[in-house]
Design a protein around this motif. Sequence first.
Motif, mmCIF file in Angstrom:
data_model
loop_
_atom_site.group_PDB
_atom_site.id
_atom_site.type_symbol
_atom_site.label_atom_id
_atom_site.label_comp_id
_atom_site.label_asym_id
_atom_site.label_seq_id
_atom_site.Cartn_x
_atom_site.Cartn_y
_atom_site.Cartn_z
ATOM 1 N N TYR A 194 0.834 -1.204 0.000
ATOM 2 C CA TYR A 194 0.000 0.000 0.000
ATOM 3 C C TYR A 194 0.871 1.256 0.000
ATOM 4 O O TYR A 194 0.596 2.212 -0.724
ATOM 5 N N LEU A 195 1.915 1.255 0.847
ATOM 6 C CA LEU A 195 2.802 2.419 0.898
ATOM 7 C C LEU A 195 3.478 2.662 -0.448
ATOM 8 O O LEU A 195 3.586 3.807 -0.906
ATOM 9 N N GLN A 196 3.912 1.579 -1.091
ATOM 10 C CA GLN A 196 4.550 1.716 -2.404
ATOM 11 C C GLN A 196 3.550 2.253 -3.434
ATOM 12 O O GLN A 196 3.877 3.137 -4.229
ATOM 13 N N ARG A 197 2.311 1.746 -3.415
ATOM 14 C CA ARG A 197 1.287 2.237 -4.360
ATOM 15 C C ARG A 197 0.987 3.713 -4.098
ATOM 16 O O ARG A 197 0.764 4.485 -5.021
ATOM 17 N N LEU A 198 0.956 4.111 -2.797
ATOM 18 C CA LEU A 198 0.715 5.516 -2.472
ATOM 19 C C LEU A 198 1.814 6.408 -3.049
ATOM 20 O O LEU A 198 1.532 7.470 -3.613
ATOM 21 N N GLU A 199 3.058 5.977 -2.897
ATOM 22 C CA GLU A 199 4.166 6.757 -3.446
ATOM 23 C C GLU A 199 4.070 6.847 -4.964
ATOM 24 O O GLU A 199 4.278 7.916 -5.549
ATOM 25 N N GLU A 200 3.756 5.722 -5.612
ATOM 26 C CA GLU A 200 3.606 5.727 -7.070
ATOM 27 C C GLU A 200 2.455 6.637 -7.482
ATOM 28 O O GLU A 200 2.553 7.365 -8.468
ATOM 29 N N ASN A 201 1.373 6.595 -6.724
ATOM 30 C CA ASN A 201 0.212 7.432 -7.018
ATOM 31 C C ASN A 201 0.575 8.910 -6.903
ATOM 32 O O ASN A 201 0.224 9.713 -7.765
ATOM 33 N N ARG A 202 1.286 9.257 -5.832
ATOM 34 C CA ARG A 202 1.709 10.655 -5.659
ATOM 35 C C ARG A 202 2.623 11.096 -6.800
ATOM 36 O O ARG A 202 2.504 12.221 -7.309
ATOM 37 N N ASP B 262 1.850 14.110 -9.385
ATOM 38 C CA ASP B 262 2.783 15.213 -9.623
ATOM 39 C C ASP B 262 3.152 15.293 -11.099
ATOM 40 O O ASP B 262 3.227 16.385 -11.665
ATOM 41 N N ASN B 263 3.364 14.134 -11.716
ATOM 42 C CA ASN B 263 3.724 14.075 -13.123
ATOM 43 C C ASN B 263 2.605 14.626 -14.003
ATOM 44 O O ASN B 263 2.846 15.405 -14.923
ATOM 45 N N GLY C 35 -1.170 19.772 -16.774
ATOM 46 C CA GLY C 35 -2.060 20.692 -16.077
ATOM 47 C C GLY C 35 -3.211 19.962 -15.436
ATOM 48 O O GLY C 35 -3.409 18.771 -15.605
ATOM 49 N N VAL C 36 -4.010 20.709 -14.702
ATOM 50 C CA VAL C 36 -5.125 20.138 -13.954
ATOM 51 C C VAL C 36 -6.251 19.784 -14.916
ATOM 52 O O VAL C 36 -6.527 20.488 -15.868
ATOM 53 N N GLY C 37 -6.914 18.650 -14.653
ATOM 54 C CA GLY C 37 -8.115 18.304 -15.395
ATOM 55 C C GLY C 37 -7.921 17.297 -16.497
ATOM 56 O O GLY C 37 -8.878 16.923 -17.149
ATOM 57 N N SER C 38 -6.718 16.818 -16.763
ATOM 58 C CA SER C 38 -6.567 15.840 -17.823
ATOM 59 C C SER C 38 -6.887 14.457 -17.279
ATOM 60 O O SER C 38 -6.742 14.185 -16.104
#
Length: 168
Positions: free
Chosen positions: A61-69, A73-74, A80-83
Amino acid sequence: MACRPPGSGSYTVVIIPLRTGLYSLDALRFYLWVKRLKDLEKEKDALSSGLEVLEKARLWYLQRLEENRARQDNIETKTGVGSCPGGAAEARSCLLRSRIQRANGFLGSVMSEPNVTSGSNPSLHDAVAVSDLRWHNTVLTQEVSEKNRQISTLKLEKDALVEKLQAH
């Protein structure tokens, strides 16, 4: 008396004292006491195994959270926002989210089910029904989210077309 539990490489040996007969009350009490101890050992083994799985799951879960973050960010820095992500990645993400929510629901029901630890289990069908309802709720929530995303995309496209039409 010796018996070998299925799928196990060990034996359980029950020794009944010689001064009591095989059918005496003391022998029965002793046998039931050993059986309770064995059941408690099995429960302890299952709990220990569960702790190992939960620790691996926590790290996952921690690894998935980091990947998600990192993906968030990417996406925010690149487009930009909304894609919205593409089809295959979105389907994978939806499937993963669905499985995670289902696992979370099962863990929650294991921890909150009062009859699991008390030994009686009259509401097992209720727990299964609640779990099924949670699963269906998760699926419906995902479908609603997908429809909302499609509606938002269509509204954006409509606004862009209206602006384009007004410009000409």
